[in-house]
Design a protein around this motif. Structure first.
Motif, mmCIF file in Angstrom:
data_model
loop_
_atom_site.group_PDB
_atom_site.id
_atom_site.type_symbol
_atom_site.label_atom_id
_atom_site.label_comp_id
_atom_site.label_asym_id
_atom_site.label_seq_id
_atom_site.Cartn_x
_atom_site.Cartn_y
_atom_site.Cartn_z
ATOM 1 N N VAL A 145 -6.743 -15.741 63.950
ATOM 2 C CA VAL A 145 -5.767 -15.255 62.968
ATOM 3 C C VAL A 145 -6.065 -15.835 61.589
ATOM 4 N N GLY A 146 -6.336 -17.146 61.535
ATOM 5 C CA GLY A 146 -6.459 -17.839 60.263
ATOM 6 C C GLY A 146 -7.717 -17.537 59.489
ATOM 7 N N ILE A 147 -8.720 -16.937 60.120
ATOM 8 C CA ILE A 147 -9.981 -16.682 59.427
ATOM 9 C C ILE A 147 -9.833 -15.635 58.326
ATOM 10 N N ARG A 148 -8.777 -14.824 58.423
ATOM 11 C CA ARG A 148 -8.563 -13.798 57.406
ATOM 12 C C ARG A 148 -7.394 -14.206 56.504
ATOM 13 N N PRO A 149 -7.641 -14.527 55.236
ATOM 14 C CA PRO A 149 -6.553 -14.935 54.341
ATOM 15 C C PRO A 149 -5.724 -13.749 53.887
ATOM 16 N N CYS A 150 -4.498 -14.034 53.530
ATOM 17 C CA CYS A 150 -3.619 -13.006 52.964
ATOM 18 C C CYS A 150 -4.117 -12.657 51.563
ATOM 19 N N SER A 151 -4.284 -11.370 51.289
ATOM 20 C CA SER A 151 -4.771 -10.954 49.973
ATOM 21 C C SER A 151 -3.798 -11.357 48.866
ATOM 22 N N GLY A 152 -2.506 -11.376 49.180
ATOM 23 C CA GLY A 152 -1.523 -11.817 48.190
ATOM 24 C C GLY A 152 -1.727 -13.271 47.808
ATOM 25 N N ALA A 153 -2.061 -14.113 48.796
ATOM 26 C CA ALA A 153 -2.325 -15.522 48.511
ATOM 27 C C ALA A 153 -3.590 -15.670 47.673
ATOM 28 N N VAL A 154 -4.599 -14.849 47.950
ATOM 29 C CA VAL A 154 -5.838 -14.899 47.166
ATOM 30 C C VAL A 154 -5.549 -14.559 45.699
ATOM 31 N N ILE A 155 -4.785 -13.502 45.479
ATOM 32 C CA ILE A 155 -4.438 -13.109 44.103
ATOM 33 C C ILE A 155 -3.635 -14.200 43.415
ATOM 34 N N LEU A 156 -2.678 -14.784 44.131
ATOM 35 C CA LEU A 156 -1.854 -15.855 43.568
ATOM 36 C C LEU A 156 -2.716 -17.047 43.163
ATOM 37 N N LEU A 157 -3.645 -17.434 44.013
ATOM 38 C CA LEU A 157 -4.518 -18.565 43.719
ATOM 39 C C LEU A 157 -5.420 -18.283 42.518
ATOM 40 N N ILE A 158 -5.915 -17.056 42.426
ATOM 41 C CA ILE A 158 -6.768 -16.690 41.284
ATOM 42 C C ILE A 158 -5.964 -16.753 39.983
ATOM 43 N N LEU A 159 -4.761 -16.178 40.007
ATOM 44 C CA LEU A 159 -3.916 -16.210 38.807
ATOM 45 C C LEU A 159 -3.559 -17.637 38.416
ATOM 46 N N GLY A 160 -3.242 -18.459 39.434
ATOM 47 C CA GLY A 160 -2.917 -19.847 39.148
ATOM 48 C C GLY A 160 -4.083 -20.584 38.508
ATOM 49 N N HIS A 161 -5.280 -20.296 38.988
ATOM 50 C CA HIS A 161 -6.462 -20.951 38.406
ATOM 51 C C HIS A 161 -6.704 -20.464 36.979
ATOM 52 N N LEU A 162 -6.599 -19.163 36.751
ATOM 53 C CA LEU A 162 -6.843 -18.625 35.410
ATOM 54 C C LEU A 162 -5.819 -19.132 34.404
ATOM 55 N N MET A 163 -4.577 -19.353 34.873
ATOM 56 C CA MET A 163 -3.523 -19.859 33.989
ATOM 57 C C MET A 163 -3.521 -21.383 33.897
ATOM 58 N N GLU A 164 -4.462 -22.032 34.610
ATOM 59 C CA GLU A 164 -4.595 -23.493 34.619
ATOM 60 C C GLU A 164 -3.360 -24.172 35.217
ATOM 61 N N ILE A 165 -2.762 -23.532 36.205
ATOM 62 C CA ILE A 165 -1.665 -24.138 36.969
ATOM 63 C C ILE A 165 -2.039 -24.021 38.455
ATOM 64 N N ASP A 166 -3.160 -24.670 38.782
ATOM 65 C CA ASP A 166 -3.728 -24.543 40.124
ATOM 66 C C ASP A 166 -2.761 -24.982 41.215
ATOM 67 N N MET A 167 -2.021 -26.076 40.977
ATOM 68 C CA MET A 167 -1.116 -26.579 42.010
ATOM 69 C C MET A 167 -0.011 -25.582 42.324
ATOM 70 N N ALA A 168 0.387 -24.802 41.325
ATOM 71 C CA ALA A 168 1.396 -23.776 41.574
ATOM 72 C C ALA A 168 0.841 -22.712 42.510
#
Length: 298
Positions: free
Chosen positions: A208-231
């Motif tokens: 189950v865990g080998i496939r990440p949620c696409s929503g989580a991937v998008i959230l992580l990318i946005l957080g990195h681009l906005m420089e709020i990685d921990m969020a």
């Protein structure tokens, strides 16, 4: 009275299955879940912008929306529910253990999402489209294939138990599955269903865990681009908890259905054969559905 109470989960489960697949319930649930995901995702983007602007109060709103997104994501058609439900019906797993596996598999999806995004950013310089493509076109079919293998294993294991039980059905049995010759022929109910190894848990969580949620991937990318990685990381974990809230409920229903069905046989060799049949049916269902999903994802 006790037997009637145990039959109730079986009746509710069958009624739910009839509504989902016989009366269009699955399409309605999928549409409701998809709309909920879209609304939550739009609101999450707004909360991230508020956090980027220095509004610390947006933390609670962000995490609440991430949980809601995870819940809606899990409420729609998904492989986590398929595997946890099929495994819980097919094998005699202690309820607390299956609930723990449901939680672990959801959290593993968050770990995979974090690993994918930050490996993509720092090691491969991937963009957003590339990372989502990897999640949906490579990891998703791989996850479905792994789940299909678990279904095949359940099927073969149940057939083996059933073959041994029927091969010795002519012997005089006691309630513990032994015969008058003093030997055991075929599995008892406990032997047919008990989870004994860490291997089972690892296979379930990894498939189950080998496939990440696409929503989580998008959230992580946005957080990195906005420089709020921990969020982004915190939100991905909370999304996983929202997903887990549904899969854990499926785990409870699956164990209740199995115990209710087996309660009708009142233990002994008959219950062991019934458990083997249930395992065969559950394994076949997981194998067929996961194989179809894997093919459609290619």
């Amino acid at each position: 009275m006790r037997r009637a109470f145990l039959i109730l989960p079986v009746a509710l489960g069958l009624a739910l299955a009839v509504w989902l697949w016989g009366f269009g319930g699955m399409d309605r649930v999928a549409a409701w879940a998809a709309q909920g995901q879209r609304d939550a995702q739009n609101a999450i983007a707004g909360m991230l912008r508020q956090l980027r602007g220095g509004d610390a109060a947006a933390w609670s709103g962000l995490l609440g929306l991430c949980f809601a997104y995870g819940f809606f994501h899990a409420a729609g058609p998904g492989h986590g529910k398929l595997l946890i439900g099929g495994y819980g019906v097919g094998r005699r797993v202690p309820l607390a253990r299956l609930v723990g596996l449901a939680l672990a598999s959801s959290l593993m999806q968050a770990v995979t999402a974090v690993a994918l995004v930050y490996a993509g950013v720092f090691a491969f310089q991937w963009g957003r489209e590339r990372m989502i493509s990897v999640a949906e076109t490579m990891l998703e079919p791989l996850s479905y294939a792994a789940i299909a293998l678990v279904g095949l294993w359940l099927l073969l294991r149940g057939l083996g138990h059933l073959r041994r039980a029927w091969a010795h059905r002519g012997h005089h049995r006691h309630d513990d599955g032994s015969c008058s010759c003093g030997h055991s022929h075929g599995p008892t109910l406990e032997e047919a269903g008990e989870v004994r190894s860490l291997r089972d848990a690892v296979a379930l969580v990894a498939s189950v865990g080998i496939r990440p949620c696409s929503g989580a991937v998008i959230l992580l990318i946005l957080g990195h681009l906005m420089e709020i990685d921990m969020a982004g990381i915190a939100g991905a974990v909370v999304m996983a908890l929202g997903t887990a809230s549904v899969t854990m409920a499926v785990a409870v229903l699956a164990v209740s259905m199995r115990e209710g069905a087996l309660a009708q046989r009142m233990g002994g060799a008959g219950a062991a054969r019934t458990a083997s049949v249930i395992e065969v049916v559950a394994g076949l269902l997981v194998l067929v559905v996961a194989s179809q999903l894997a093919l459609s994802a290619l």
